[in-house]
Design a protein around this motif. Structure first.
Motif: not given
Length: 255
Positions: A34-60
């Motif tokens: 989730s977007a809320q959980r993505a906040s835990a990546l604040v230290d890694l995301s500037p050095r990452a190629a991207g961040v994708v968001v989505g609950d894998l418990g949902s098919a959609t």
């Protein structure tokens, strides 16, 4: 340097793998539920190629994750790391039952079908997969009395069989299953006896190395040693029956 997508990379083994690969200079696409959980990546995301968001418990949302990944380009490797053992406050409910199957088995299957085919695929299984023999017609636990431990074991048997089925059907792709050990993550618990550092090394190694042993597809690995999985996981008849069942549940055919 490789472009690598890691599911479930906000914590635990997924985060450790992402940190290691970024440190080696690879381009890593991170994933958060989730977007809320993505906040835990604040230290890694500037050095990452991207961040994708989505609950894998949902098919959609799993479909959305695949679309976000594809928009970033063809991955060199995908590490299917995300997994759950139980669902807090809902483990004994039908929704809790469905979540374990969805996250641990259906999401890797769907992402394998939907994400542009990479050169390497790594699926996290578990040593518990050896206790996961169960009826494929009741993969979703609609007939049996619920057993969370058994359900987890079954889900990890299915993902190991998926990895080895991919290796058999897609010879141009290096596909492997990994047992990371019982490590002290939030899921494994603080008292887990295995080494967290060793827990992520095999999948990062398989995603990037050119070691001759890793270049032979269809392996089941524990701490960079190839081992024999449960008989069902490597049985083509079981694999094909499982693929048929997963196709029916997801509405998409992989092979």
């Amino acid at each position: 340097m490789a472009l690598i997508f890691i599911t479930g990379s906000t914590e635990g083994l997924g985060r450790a793998a992402a940190q290691a690969l970024i440190g080696q200079g690879h381009r890593v696409v991170l994933h958060a539920r989730s977007a809320q959980r993505a906040s835990a990546l604040v230290d890694l995301s500037p050095r990452a190629a991207g961040v994708v968001v989505g609950d894998l418990g949902s098919a959609t949302e799993t479909r959305s994750v695949a679309a976000q990944v594809n928009a970033l380009g063809r991955m060199d490797a995908v590490i299917h790391n995300a997994g759950i053992y139980a669902v807090k406050d809902r483990s004994a409910t039908p929704e809790g039952h469905a979540a374990i199957l969805a996250v641990n088995t259906l999401a890797p299957y769907m992402l394998t079908a939907l994400v542009e085919r990479p050169q390497r695929l790594i699926y996290l299984s578990s040593g518990m997969h050896r206790g996961g023999t169960g009826p494929l017609h009741d993969i979703d636990w609609t007939e049996r009395r619920w057993d969370a431990t058994r359900a987890y074991s079954e889900s990890k048997l299915y993902v190991a069989a998926l990895a080895l089925a991919v290796a058999r059907h897609w010879p141009e792709v290096l596909s492997h299953a990994v047992d990371p050990g019982w490590v002290p993550t939030r899921m494994g618990g603080r008292g887990a006896p295995d080494d967290l550092e060793e827990g992520h090394r095999t999948q990062t190694w398989l995603a990037t190395c050119n070691d001759p042993a890793a270049m032979v597809s269809g392996g089941y690995w524990y701490h960079r040693e190839r081992q024999a999985p449960a008989t069902e996981a490597s049985d083509p008849v079981f694999q094909d029956a499982l693929m048929t069942r997963l196709a029916a549940l997801t509405g998409m055919t992989l092979f």
